[in-house]
Design a protein around this motif. Structure first.
Motif: not given
Length: 460
Positions: A49-74
């Motif tokens: 929510l911080t103003p000027g956070m940045g590129n939302w597409v890259l943020i969503a992509l990073g979160i998605g990659i983290g979920i896809v890799v981290g959840v099955p591994a755990a």
């Protein structure tokens, strides 16, 4: 919006601390993890929510990659592989901090217009985060047995090389703070810290891994807190300090449990898995036993103490051990579980395994509490524990583990050791307990052996 973000952060921090309180015991650990996880979700939302956070597409992509890799591994990781997963996930945090510091360097033109404290905090985070990441990779490799568990050293060159690498990294940081705007300095700093992380952990053997994991965890927390200071991010500061402080306390406790100093562990010491060369082992009589005889001894005992170790974890025998304990309890026999602080491959390893098998928390006894009970114990059942039960730690000044506090199983009226073979533990030395007259060896896979004992107990 600023007030809302501040409130969300305060709520997140309260949940972090409350969740951490839940981790003090197996009964509340799951709930504590969920509470802390909710706090982290709130902290992430507040940050986004911080103003000027940045590129939302890259943020969503990073979160998605983290979920896809981290959840099955755990979800797929076995309890026996939990230590290496903890080491790897912890290292990823340190690596992320190091990359953020590099990005911060580039986006601020080498901190040219930033206050000096921001440059110092960011470079400190880069140094410690890089050490933590690469050191954690080595810890993971040793625990996963991709790398040899024994100490790997350059002998006399080891410490001088570490000092040179540390001075190189610190020198680059000082030059950057002094105003030298050369990205090559930042790259050299990260590379020197990376090699230092490798060279610090490679000489550390398997027996010291619980301390190493705690220490690297503390490093990651401290680097995150420093990066939070540089970015003016309250969530990173608080979460990093919690991790850094708890990791530091745990490291100190683990070192005390082994009667070793943290500098001595970092400098490299015992903990190799090098087996004794063929023909060099002293020939001493060993008394072997059977599952049937073990069951008889246990059935006629009044007090039994189970001593779990990494052998139980490897065989995934915790559920069979719990079933055996319930059978003995149904016969009116007192059953306790002696937990050494560094048994296994990470702090609390045995607690986690036994809690998973629904062993009552009251039956888990810490070393200081159980040692006085061994003289009144009829049978001490050692399942895969080695160095933490070795009487040489008390009796042999020449032993590499001399002075390390151990479980006094040899004081029991009878000792039964479940083990695959007579091979040495992580310290690479013989266990004198195996040769004592009151000790019997039940050879075989721990899960199979305990299962056979359970069947014999049912027939008695």
């Amino acid at each position: 919006m600023t007030d809302l973000i501040a409130v969300l952060y305060i709520v997140a921090f309260a949940l972090f601390i409350y969740g951490l309180m839940g981790l003090t015991g197996p009964r509340t650990a799951v709930r504590g993890n969920w509470i802390a996880a909710v706090g982290m979700v709130i902290a992430v939302v507040a940050t986004l929510l911080t103003p000027g956070m940045g590129n939302w597409v890259l943020i969503a992509l990073g979160i998605g990659i983290g979920i896809v890799v981290g959840v099955p591994a755990a979800r797929r990781v076995k309890m026996t592989a939990m230590p290496q997963m903890v080491a790897l996930f912890n290292g990823v945090g340190g690596g992320a901090v190091a990359l953020i510091a590099w990005v911060e360097f580039r986006t601020t033109d080498g901190y040219s217009a930033e206050p000096r404290y921001i440059a110092i905090a960011s470079l400190f985070a880069a140094l410690i985060g890089s050490i933590s990441f690469w050191g954690s990779l080595i810890a993971f490799g040793k625990l996963q047995e991709i790398l040899p568990g024994r100490p790997i050293t350059l002998r006399a060159l080891q410490q001088p090389l570490n000092i040179v690498l540390l001075l190189a990294a610190v020198g680059c940081a000082v030059a950057v703070i002094a105003g030298v705007d050369a990205e090559v300095l930042m790259i050299v700093l990260l590379l020197a810290a990376a090699v230092l992380g490798l060279m610090v952990v490679l000489p550390i053997g398997g027996a010291d891994m619980p301390v190493v994991i705690s220490l690297l965890n503390a490093f990651t927390g401290l680097s995150a807190a420093a990066m939070g200071l540089a970015l003016d991010n309250t969530a990173l500061i608080v979460a990093g300090m919690i991790v850094g402080a708890s990791g530091s306390i745990l490291t100190n406790l683990m070192a005390k449990a082994m009667n070793r100093s943290i500098p001595a562990i970092v400098a490299g010491g015992f903990g190799g898995t090098t087996a004794v060369a063929s023909g060099t082992r002293e020939e001493r009589p060993v008394r072997s036993t059977t599952a049937a005889d073990t069951a008889v001894q246990l059935a006629y005992a009044s007090k039994v103490v189970v001593v779990p170790g990494y052998g139980m974890a490897v065989a995934q025998a915790q559920h069979a051990v719990r079933e055996m304990g319930q059978l003995l309890e149904s016969k009116g026999i007192s059953v306790s579980y002696a937990i050494h602080p560094v048994a296994g491959r990470m702090p609390g390893h045995m607690n986690v395994l036994l809690a998973e098998a629904d062993v009552p928390y009251e039956q888990l006894k810490e070393m200081d509490d159980i040692n006085s009970e061994f003289p009144q114990t009829d049978v001490a059942l050692v399942i895969g524990a080695n160095d933490v039960t070795n009487p040489a730690a008390r009796s042999d000044p020449n032993s590499p583990i001399y002075g390390m506090p151990i479980l006094d199983v040899s004081a029991s009226r009878s000792v039964i050791v479940l083990k695959r073979s007579m091979s040495s533990g992580f310290a690479g030395i013989d266990n004198d307990l195996f040769y004592e007259p009151r000790t019997s060896m039940l050879f075989g896979d721990a899960k199979s052996s305990v299962g056979e004992v359970v069947e014999e107990l049912k027939n008695l």
